[in-house]
Scaffold this motif. Structure first.
Motif, PDB file in Angstrom:
ATOM      1  N   SER A  15      90.250  -4.824  73.472  1.00  0.00           N
ATOM      2  CA  SER A  15      91.142  -5.911  73.081  1.00  0.00           C
ATOM      3  C   SER A  15      91.551  -6.777  74.273  1.00  0.00           C
ATOM      4  O   SER A  15      92.347  -7.693  74.127  1.00  0.00           O
ATOM      5  CB  SER A  15      92.389  -5.358  72.391  1.00  0.00           C
ATOM      6  OG  SER A  15      93.159  -4.604  73.308  1.00  0.00           O
ATOM      7  N   ARG A  17      91.516  -9.674  76.768  1.00  0.00           N
ATOM      8  CA  ARG A  17      91.030 -11.058  76.790  1.00  0.00           C
ATOM      9  C   ARG A  17      90.133 -11.300  77.995  1.00  0.00           C
ATOM     10  O   ARG A  17      89.200 -12.092  77.937  1.00  0.00           O
ATOM     11  CB  ARG A  17      92.207 -12.025  76.788  1.00  0.00           C
ATOM     12  CG  ARG A  17      92.912 -12.071  75.447  1.00  0.00           C
ATOM     13  CD  ARG A  17      94.092 -12.965  75.494  1.00  0.00           C
ATOM     14  NE  ARG A  17      95.118 -12.263  76.269  1.00  0.00           N
ATOM     15  CZ  ARG A  17      96.339 -12.691  76.440  1.00  0.00           C
ATOM     16  NH1 ARG A  17      96.715 -13.826  75.901  1.00  0.00           N
ATOM     17  NH2 ARG A  17      97.211 -12.005  77.139  1.00  0.00           N
ATOM     18  N   TRP A  20      86.595 -10.241  77.077  1.00  0.00           N
ATOM     19  CA  TRP A  20      85.928 -11.193  76.199  1.00  0.00           C
ATOM     20  C   TRP A  20      85.625 -12.503  76.906  1.00  0.00           C
ATOM     21  O   TRP A  20      84.605 -13.138  76.631  1.00  0.00           O
ATOM     22  CB  TRP A  20      86.716 -11.393  74.910  1.00  0.00           C
ATOM     23  CG  TRP A  20      86.647 -10.138  74.100  1.00  0.00           C
ATOM     24  CD1 TRP A  20      87.641  -9.233  73.901  1.00  0.00           C
ATOM     25  CD2 TRP A  20      85.490  -9.607  73.468  1.00  0.00           C
ATOM     26  NE1 TRP A  20      87.171  -8.174  73.158  1.00  0.00           N
ATOM     27  CE2 TRP A  20      85.855  -8.380  72.880  1.00  0.00           C
ATOM     28  CE3 TRP A  20      84.171 -10.038  73.337  1.00  0.00           C
ATOM     29  CZ2 TRP A  20      84.942  -7.597  72.172  1.00  0.00           C
ATOM     30  CZ3 TRP A  20      83.270  -9.261  72.627  1.00  0.00           C
ATOM     31  CH2 TRP A  20      83.663  -8.054  72.057  1.00  0.00           C
ATOM     32  N   ALA A  50      87.540 -16.836  69.522  1.00  0.00           N
ATOM     33  CA  ALA A  50      88.386 -16.792  68.324  1.00  0.00           C
ATOM     34  C   ALA A  50      88.469 -15.384  67.753  1.00  0.00           C
ATOM     35  O   ALA A  50      89.560 -14.898  67.423  1.00  0.00           O
ATOM     36  CB  ALA A  50      87.849 -17.754  67.271  1.00  0.00           C
ATOM     37  N   VAL A  51      87.334 -14.713  67.653  1.00  0.00           N
ATOM     38  CA  VAL A  51      87.317 -13.345  67.115  1.00  0.00           C
ATOM     39  C   VAL A  51      88.111 -12.415  68.029  1.00  0.00           C
ATOM     40  O   VAL A  51      88.902 -11.586  67.554  1.00  0.00           O
ATOM     41  CB  VAL A  51      85.871 -12.839  66.922  1.00  0.00           C
ATOM     42  CG1 VAL A  51      85.842 -11.350  66.636  1.00  0.00           C
ATOM     43  CG2 VAL A  51      85.197 -13.604  65.796  1.00  0.00           C
ATOM     44  N   SER A  53      90.577 -13.148  69.966  1.00  0.00           N
ATOM     45  CA  SER A  53      92.005 -13.444  69.816  1.00  0.00           C
ATOM     46  C   SER A  53      92.569 -12.811  68.547  1.00  0.00           C
ATOM     47  O   SER A  53      93.652 -12.220  68.566  1.00  0.00           O
ATOM     48  CB  SER A  53      92.235 -14.952  69.774  1.00  0.00           C
ATOM     49  OG  SER A  53      91.862 -15.541  70.981  1.00  0.00           O
ATOM     50  N   VAL A  54      91.838 -12.928  67.459  1.00  0.00           N
ATOM     51  CA  VAL A  54      92.294 -12.366  66.186  1.00  0.00           C
ATOM     52  C   VAL A  54      92.362 -10.846  66.265  1.00  0.00           C
ATOM     53  O   VAL A  54      93.340 -10.228  65.833  1.00  0.00           O
ATOM     54  CB  VAL A  54      91.385 -12.823  65.023  1.00  0.00           C
ATOM     55  CG1 VAL A  54      91.672 -12.044  63.760  1.00  0.00           C
ATOM     56  CG2 VAL A  54      91.548 -14.307  64.785  1.00  0.00           C
ATOM     57  N   VAL A  55      91.338 -10.225  66.827  1.00  0.00           N
ATOM     58  CA  VAL A  55      91.315  -8.760  66.937  1.00  0.00           C
ATOM     59  C   VAL A  55      92.474  -8.284  67.816  1.00  0.00           C
ATOM     60  O   VAL A  55      93.158  -7.314  67.475  1.00  0.00           O
ATOM     61  CB  VAL A  55      89.953  -8.274  67.491  1.00  0.00           C
ATOM     62  CG1 VAL A  55      90.006  -6.815  67.882  1.00  0.00           C
ATOM     63  CG2 VAL A  55      88.860  -8.501  66.455  1.00  0.00           C
ATOM     64  N   THR A  56      92.697  -8.958  68.929  1.00  0.00           N
ATOM     65  CA  THR A  56      93.804  -8.592  69.809  1.00  0.00           C
ATOM     66  C   THR A  56      95.136  -8.711  69.079  1.00  0.00           C
ATOM     67  O   THR A  56      95.995  -7.829  69.180  1.00  0.00           O
ATOM     68  CB  THR A  56      93.813  -9.478  71.072  1.00  0.00           C
ATOM     69  OG1 THR A  56      92.566  -9.313  71.756  1.00  0.00           O
ATOM     70  CG2 THR A  56      94.954  -9.127  71.994  1.00  0.00           C
ATOM     71  N   TYR A  57      95.310  -9.773  68.321  1.00  0.00           N
ATOM     72  CA  TYR A  57      96.549  -9.975  67.558  1.00  0.00           C
ATOM     73  C   TYR A  57      96.740  -8.855  66.538  1.00  0.00           C
ATOM     74  O   TYR A  57      97.826  -8.292  66.416  1.00  0.00           O
ATOM     75  CB  TYR A  57      96.527 -11.332  66.854  1.00  0.00           C
ATOM     76  CG  TYR A  57      97.716 -11.563  65.974  1.00  0.00           C
ATOM     77  CD1 TYR A  57      98.934 -11.936  66.508  1.00  0.00           C
ATOM     78  CD2 TYR A  57      97.619 -11.386  64.596  1.00  0.00           C
ATOM     79  CE1 TYR A  57     100.043 -12.141  65.701  1.00  0.00           C
ATOM     80  CE2 TYR A  57      98.729 -11.587  63.778  1.00  0.00           C
ATOM     81  CZ  TYR A  57      99.926 -11.960  64.330  1.00  0.00           C
ATOM     82  OH  TYR A  57     101.016 -12.150  63.530  1.00  0.00           O
ATOM     83  N   ILE A  58      95.688  -8.530  65.809  1.00  0.00           N
ATOM     84  CA  ILE A  58      95.774  -7.490  64.777  1.00  0.00           C
ATOM     85  C   ILE A  58      96.123  -6.141  65.395  1.00  0.00           C
ATOM     86  O   ILE A  58      96.981  -5.412  64.889  1.00  0.00           O
ATOM     87  CB  ILE A  58      94.465  -7.414  63.969  1.00  0.00           C
ATOM     88  CG1 ILE A  58      94.328  -8.662  63.093  1.00  0.00           C
ATOM     89  CG2 ILE A  58      94.412  -6.150  63.123  1.00  0.00           C
ATOM     90  CD1 ILE A  58      92.959  -8.812  62.449  1.00  0.00           C
ATOM     91  N   GLU A  61      99.838  -6.215  66.643  1.00  0.00           N
ATOM     92  CA  GLU A  61     100.782  -6.143  65.522  1.00  0.00           C
ATOM     93  C   GLU A  61     100.761  -4.760  64.872  1.00  0.00           C
ATOM     94  O   GLU A  61     101.792  -4.257  64.440  1.00  0.00           O
ATOM     95  CB  GLU A  61     100.469  -7.223  64.481  1.00  0.00           C
ATOM     96  CG  GLU A  61     100.838  -8.615  64.937  1.00  0.00           C
ATOM     97  CD  GLU A  61     102.311  -8.777  65.234  1.00  0.00           C
ATOM     98  OE1 GLU A  61     103.161  -8.349  64.426  1.00  0.00           O
ATOM     99  OE2 GLU A  61     102.628  -9.327  66.308  1.00  0.00           O
TER     100      GLU A  61
END
Length: 88
Positions: A15, A17, A20, A50-51, A53-58, A61
């Motif tokens: 995760s 950044r 990535w 983008a992917v 960022s979304v995976v890191t956010y999920i 959270e």
């Protein structure tokens, strides 16, 4: 190393950044070396970022929600123990 800690470490690293960004940099460089169209390179790079960022956010959270649930469960357990002690 325990399996849970190992998986936690792997998830944390995946995760990242920075990881990535490095992957996108390598993919961009390889795309240029092999003569891919700049539009394709931009599209793929954008998709990877983008992917990631979304995976890191999920994941983040999920950890926050997990901590909140754990705290709520501890509160309920403490309340049950207090009620049980009063009834004795």
């Amino acid at each position: 190393m325990k399996e849970g800690k190992f998986m936690s470490t792997i998830i944390k690293k995946l995760s990242s950044r920075k990881l990535w960004a490095a992957v996108v940099g390598i993919a961009t460089g390889l795309g240029l070396v092999f003569g891919l169209d700049e539009g394709i390179i931009s599209t793929v790079s954008g998709a990877v970022v983008a992917v990631a960022s979304v995976v890191t956010y999920i994941i983040t959270e999920g950890k926050i929600d997990s901590a909140a649930v754990k705290k709520a469960v501890e509160g309920v357990q403490n309340a049950v123990e207090a009620i049980t002690k009063e009834g004795e």
